[in-house]
Design a protein around this motif. Structure first.
Motif, mmCIF file in Angstrom:
data_model
loop_
_atom_site.group_PDB
_atom_site.id
_atom_site.type_symbol
_atom_site.label_atom_id
_atom_site.label_comp_id
_atom_site.label_asym_id
_atom_site.label_seq_id
_atom_site.Cartn_x
_atom_site.Cartn_y
_atom_site.Cartn_z
ATOM 1 N N ARG A 116 0.846 -1.184 0.000
ATOM 2 C CA ARG A 116 0.000 0.000 0.000
ATOM 3 C C ARG A 116 0.892 1.249 0.000
ATOM 4 O O ARG A 116 1.921 1.278 0.674
ATOM 5 N N GLU A 117 0.515 2.243 -0.822
ATOM 6 C CA GLU A 117 1.250 3.504 -0.871
ATOM 7 C C GLU A 117 0.427 4.597 -0.219
ATOM 8 O O GLU A 117 -0.772 4.726 -0.482
ATOM 9 N N VAL A 118 1.082 5.385 0.605
ATOM 10 C CA VAL A 118 0.440 6.539 1.248
ATOM 11 C C VAL A 118 1.148 7.799 0.750
ATOM 12 O O VAL A 118 2.356 7.950 0.949
ATOM 13 N N ARG A 119 0.444 8.674 0.049
ATOM 14 C CA ARG A 119 1.015 9.905 -0.497
ATOM 15 C C ARG A 119 0.548 11.101 0.316
ATOM 16 O O ARG A 119 -0.643 11.233 0.608
ATOM 17 N N VAL A 120 1.512 11.982 0.643
ATOM 18 C CA VAL A 120 1.200 13.222 1.353
ATOM 19 C C VAL A 120 1.299 14.370 0.339
ATOM 20 O O VAL A 120 2.365 14.597 -0.240
ATOM 21 N N LEU A 121 0.221 15.025 0.043
ATOM 22 C CA LEU A 121 0.191 16.100 -0.945
ATOM 23 C C LEU A 121 0.858 17.359 -0.385
ATOM 24 O O LEU A 121 0.639 17.728 0.790
ATOM 25 N N ASP A 122 1.691 18.013 -1.243
ATOM 26 C CA ASP A 122 2.347 19.261 -0.829
ATOM 27 C C ASP A 122 1.349 20.403 -0.774
ATOM 28 O O ASP A 122 0.369 20.446 -1.540
ATOM 29 N N SER A 137 -0.746 21.285 1.147
ATOM 30 C CA SER A 137 -2.137 20.975 1.556
ATOM 31 C C SER A 137 -2.403 21.658 2.895
ATOM 32 O O SER A 137 -1.577 21.648 3.796
#
Length: 440
Positions: free
Chosen positions: A425-431, A433
């Motif tokens: 599973r990939e967890v992406r943190v948006l810049d 935000s």
């Protein structure tokens, strides 16, 4: 009732009179010194037996190559060592007295005790063939009592006394003497039936022309027939009326039929299993969560032993009414299925070829029944495959062969760069935000 009491009283008086007369003869001077001699021989035999016992034990331990029946025979003689020594001493004393004096009365008591002791020793050795401990002890005690009364001359008065201890129901009369005769005759017949059953059963089990299930059925029919015949012949030999017994057994059978339905159902199911040959000793079966080998077929249950050594006693009715997987019913061929997955970046044609090759190189996998590998689906993280192969020895276990094939797959995939994926599973943190503003 008064007549019965009078008969018991007369028999008891006659027995006591003869016993009292015998006791009086023991106080004759020529008998007193014989009693003292016998007491001294008993003490000496006890001391000699205690001295010989450890030496006999050491001698038995030094012979390691002896068979089981030889060890059992030596064990029996070891337990009877005191009696054997006493018998030898008593007969030796009687022989010496006979050489010293020609009068038989001077050695009468010594010879009498030596004879009784010899008879006791023989009975104790012969009754060892009776395996049932209670029955063996009962027959031994009755045999000892009979030979003692026989050599002392008390058989007739004791028989009359025991026969007077009777209970009468109409025309049916049963006495203590009848019961003792029935026990002795039935015990002897049961012992003979057991010996015959053992000999015949060994021959039946050694006959390879008979199927295993039919061997078990033949042995059980033989046992029921011989033991049943011994029981009824024993009752008939001592004068029991079997006509009344048949009526009584019929009534009891009806009552037991309602109260023991499950037991009867298991017994009948056991006979059906033996006749239809659906399972037999040595078969590998699965019943629910139980997987194992049939050890034996009983009258009420089937013994199934699993790979971890647990023994399950499964009622015969469950094998008749439930769904049973017999891995070796018609033949020993068993197909096993393995599921695995590889990465989407791997060539499926190459994966299938490597999987088949790895399975065919594993020991116990049949070469004349080719293994196959198919794609069964596209999963979230892998291409899913099924590998099918055949074995012919399910009795050697199924989990171990599956493990060996899985290990062969691992080695083959590692050697050829095939990867076995696992869920990720990939967890992406948006810049840039911003968190939501709180409500006023």
């Amino acid at each position: 009732m008064d007549l019965i009491d009078q008969g018991i009283l007369q028999s008891a008086e006659g027995l006591w009179a003869q016993l009292f007369a015998f006791i009086k003869t023991l106080f004759i001077p020529t008998r007193l010194y014989q009693l003292g001699l016998l007491l001294a021989l008993a003490i000496l035999a006890h001391l000699v037996a205690r001295w010989l016992s450890p030496r006999v034990d050491d001698w038995i331990r030094s012979h390691e190559g002896l068979r089981i029946w030889q060890l059992r025979l030596m064990s029996v003689f070891r337990r009877r060592l005191r009696g054997i020594v006493f018998v030898l001493f008593a007969w030796a004393a009687a022989f010496v007295i006979a050489q010293i004096t020609p009068f038989p009365s001077r050695r009468y008591l010594v010879e009498l005790v030596a004879t009784i002791a010899t008879a006791w020793l023989v009975i104790g050795l012969v009754t060892r063939i009776i395996r049932n401990r209670f029955l063996r002890q009962l027959v031994t005690w009755l045999g000892w009592a009979y030979v003692t009364l026989l050599f002392l001359g008390f058989v007739d008065p004791v028989s009359q006394f025991l026969d007077s201890l009777a209970v009468t129901f109409g025309d049916f009369r049963i006495s203590a003497l009848t019961v003792l005769k029935a026990l002795v005759v039935t015990g002897a017949l049961f012992t003979g039936a057991r010996l015959m059953t053992q000999g015949a059963s060994n021959r039946i089990r050694a006959n390879e022309d008979i199927s295993p299930s039919m061997r078990v059925l033949a042995v059980k029919i033989l046992q029921i027939g011989l033991y049943g015949a011994a029981f009824f012949i024993g009752l008939k030999a001592v004068g029991f009326d079997l006509t009344g017994l048949a009526v009584l057994s019929g009534a009891i059978g009806v009552g037991l039929g309602f109260g023991l339905q499950k037991v009867v159902s298991n017994l009948v199911s056991g006979v059906i299993i033996l006749l239809d040959k659906s399972v037999k000793p040595g078969d590998v079966i699965s019943l629910g969560d139980t997987f194992g080998w049939i050890e034996s077929l009983g009258a009420r249950y089937v013994s199934v032993v699993t790979r971890d050594g647990k023994e399950f006693l499964i009622p015969n009715e469950d094998l008749i009414t439930g769904q049973v997987v017999n891995w070796s019913h018609s033949n020993d061929f068993v197909r096993l299925d393995l599921f695995f997955g590889t990465s989407y970046g791997d060539d499926p044609h190459k994966v299938r070829a490597l999987a088949v090759e790895a399975a065919m190189k594993t020991s116990r996998v049949l070469r004349d029944k080719p293994a196959v590998c198919h794609i069964v689906g596209f999963g979230d993280s892998s291409v899913d495959y099924i590998l099918r192969f055949w074995i012919s020895d399910p009795t050697e276990g199924l989990t171990n062969i599956r493990g060996n094939v899985y290990l062969a797959l691992w080695d083959a995939f590692q050697a050829n760069g095939i990867s076995i994926p696992f869920p990720q599973r990939e967890v992406r943190v948006l810049d840039n935000s911003k968190p939501p503003s709180p409500h006023p």
